[in-house]
Design an enzyme around this catalytic site. Sequence first.
Site, mmCIF file in Angstrom:
data_model
loop_
_atom_site.group_PDB
_atom_site.id
_atom_site.type_symbol
_atom_site.label_atom_id
_atom_site.label_comp_id
_atom_site.label_asym_id
_atom_site.label_seq_id
_atom_site.Cartn_x
_atom_site.Cartn_y
_atom_site.Cartn_z
ATOM 1 N N PRO A 9 0.780 -1.233 0.000
ATOM 2 C CA PRO A 9 0.000 0.000 0.000
ATOM 3 C C PRO A 9 0.818 1.293 0.000
ATOM 4 C CG PRO A 9 -0.184 -1.152 2.101
ATOM 5 C CD PRO A 9 0.473 -2.091 1.143
ATOM 6 N N ASN A 10 0.304 2.243 -0.740
ATOM 7 C CA ASN A 10 0.831 3.615 -0.820
ATOM 8 C C ASN A 10 2.117 3.756 -1.625
ATOM 9 O OD1 ASN A 10 -1.260 4.831 0.876
ATOM 10 N ND2 ASN A 10 -0.321 3.638 2.520
ATOM 11 N N ARG A 17 3.973 11.090 -1.793
ATOM 12 C CA ARG A 17 3.904 10.851 -0.346
ATOM 13 C C ARG A 17 5.242 11.162 0.341
ATOM 14 N NH1 ARG A 17 4.778 4.435 1.074
ATOM 15 N NH2 ARG A 17 4.052 5.184 3.088
ATOM 16 N N TYR A 22 10.735 9.189 1.440
ATOM 17 C CA TYR A 22 10.752 8.269 0.295
ATOM 18 C C TYR A 22 11.308 8.881 -0.998
ATOM 19 C CZ TYR A 22 7.849 5.661 3.553
ATOM 20 O OH TYR A 22 7.389 5.008 4.668
ATOM 21 N N ASN A 74 8.167 -5.503 -1.214
ATOM 22 C CA ASN A 74 8.099 -4.413 -0.242
ATOM 23 C C ASN A 74 6.638 -4.384 0.209
ATOM 24 O OD1 ASN A 74 7.950 -2.118 1.268
ATOM 25 N ND2 ASN A 74 9.023 -0.801 -0.213
ATOM 26 N N ALA A 77 3.287 -0.948 4.679
ATOM 27 C CA ALA A 77 2.764 -0.996 6.054
ATOM 28 C C ALA A 77 2.367 -2.412 6.482
ATOM 29 C CB ALA A 77 1.575 -0.055 6.187
ATOM 30 N N HIS A 80 4.457 -4.803 8.886
ATOM 31 C CA HIS A 80 4.432 -4.771 10.341
ATOM 32 C C HIS A 80 3.154 -5.350 10.943
ATOM 33 C CE1 HIS A 80 7.642 -2.110 9.179
ATOM 34 N NE2 HIS A 80 6.787 -1.216 8.689
ATOM 35 N N ASP A 87 2.313 -15.972 5.881
ATOM 36 C CA ASP A 87 1.868 -17.347 5.607
ATOM 37 C C ASP A 87 1.860 -17.644 4.112
ATOM 38 O OD1 ASP A 87 1.571 -17.855 8.281
ATOM 39 O OD2 ASP A 87 -0.623 -17.745 8.308
ATOM 40 N N GLU A 98 13.078 -9.180 1.033
ATOM 41 C CA GLU A 98 12.289 -8.061 1.566
ATOM 42 C C GLU A 98 13.053 -6.762 1.304
ATOM 43 O OE1 GLU A 98 12.363 -8.112 5.846
ATOM 44 O OE2 GLU A 98 10.679 -6.725 6.028
ATOM 45 N N HIS A 100 12.896 -2.433 1.700
ATOM 46 C CA HIS A 100 12.280 -1.196 2.185
ATOM 47 C C HIS A 100 13.103 -0.021 1.695
ATOM 48 C CE1 HIS A 100 9.526 -3.358 4.691
ATOM 49 N NE2 HIS A 100 10.527 -4.100 5.098
ATOM 50 N N LEU A 101 12.425 0.986 1.196
ATOM 51 C CA LEU A 101 13.106 2.184 0.701
ATOM 52 C C LEU A 101 13.829 2.893 1.840
ATOM 53 C CD1 LEU A 101 10.094 3.418 -1.413
ATOM 54 C CD2 LEU A 101 12.277 2.633 -2.363
ATOM 55 N N SER A 102 13.123 3.028 2.954
ATOM 56 C CA SER A 102 13.688 3.737 4.106
ATOM 57 C C SER A 102 14.364 2.726 5.037
ATOM 58 C CB SER A 102 12.579 4.471 4.858
ATOM 59 O OG SER A 102 11.646 3.542 5.395
ATOM 60 N N ARG A 107 13.396 3.905 12.498
ATOM 61 C CA ARG A 107 12.121 4.624 12.575
ATOM 62 C C ARG A 107 11.308 4.217 13.812
ATOM 63 N NH1 ARG A 107 9.431 4.751 6.785
ATOM 64 N NH2 ARG A 107 8.118 6.267 7.912
ATOM 65 N N ARG A 111 7.389 -0.019 13.647
ATOM 66 C CA ARG A 111 7.971 -0.535 12.393
ATOM 67 C C ARG A 111 9.088 -1.551 12.648
ATOM 68 N NH1 ARG A 111 5.742 3.094 8.486
ATOM 69 N NH2 ARG A 111 5.440 5.118 9.451
HETATM 70 C C1 DQA Z 1 8.316 1.054 3.700
HETATM 71 C C2 DQA Z 1 8.433 1.200 5.218
HETATM 72 C C3 DQA Z 1 7.105 0.903 5.886
HETATM 73 O O1 DQA Z 1 7.226 1.025 7.294
HETATM 74 C C4 DQA Z 1 6.058 1.889 5.410
HETATM 75 O O2 DQA Z 1 4.796 1.576 5.962
HETATM 76 C C5 DQA Z 1 5.972 1.993 3.934
HETATM 77 C C6 DQA Z 1 7.197 1.911 3.128
HETATM 78 C C7 DQA Z 1 9.623 1.460 2.968
HETATM 79 O O3 DQA Z 1 9.744 1.112 1.800
HETATM 80 O O4 DQA Z 1 10.485 2.129 3.551
HETATM 81 O O5 DQA Z 1 4.899 2.229 3.355
HETATM 82 O O6 DQA Z 1 8.068 -0.316 3.394
#
Ligand code: DQA
Length: 148
Positions: A9-10, A17, A22, A74, A77, A80, A87, A98, A100-102, A107, A111
Amino acid sequence: MKILVLNGPNLNMLGIREKSIYGSETYEDLLNLIKETAKENKIEVEVYQSNHEGGLVDRIQQAYFDGTEGIVINPAAYTHTSVAILDALKGVSLPAVEVHLSDVSQREDFRQISYAGMACVKTIMGKGFLGYKEGMEFLVEKYDRKGE
Ligand code: DQA
């Protein structure tokens, strides 16, 4: 080799955003990097983004049947919160990375847990878009049967 890149998501809102976290590059820019990486490594890639947990679970299950050999995910959200995604990844037992951009380790407390990460062979965080490239290339190096 066929790799599936999954975004939660997002992530479709990249470039809009929370730019301070990001960056200002867009989701389209990310897609271009992923396609470019696939081309360079002579592999097939499919990318799927969903704002819905079930959509991501469905796509992971589909990967078992469609010849996918590795997953870069990725979960955003859902990282977490989602035991369902954990599963699903365990269920298909495909090698998954896995991304993650950040740098989520620096953080908020909420998270600090990653359910999806428990089913992944590697986690890459804090490297921005390049994390996807690294994740894809890791799968090619370690799991491309044709390269053996
Ligand atoms: C994220 C980190 C997550 O905590 C966050 O909810 C995101 C992006 C990242 O790519 O850094 O939406 O997965």
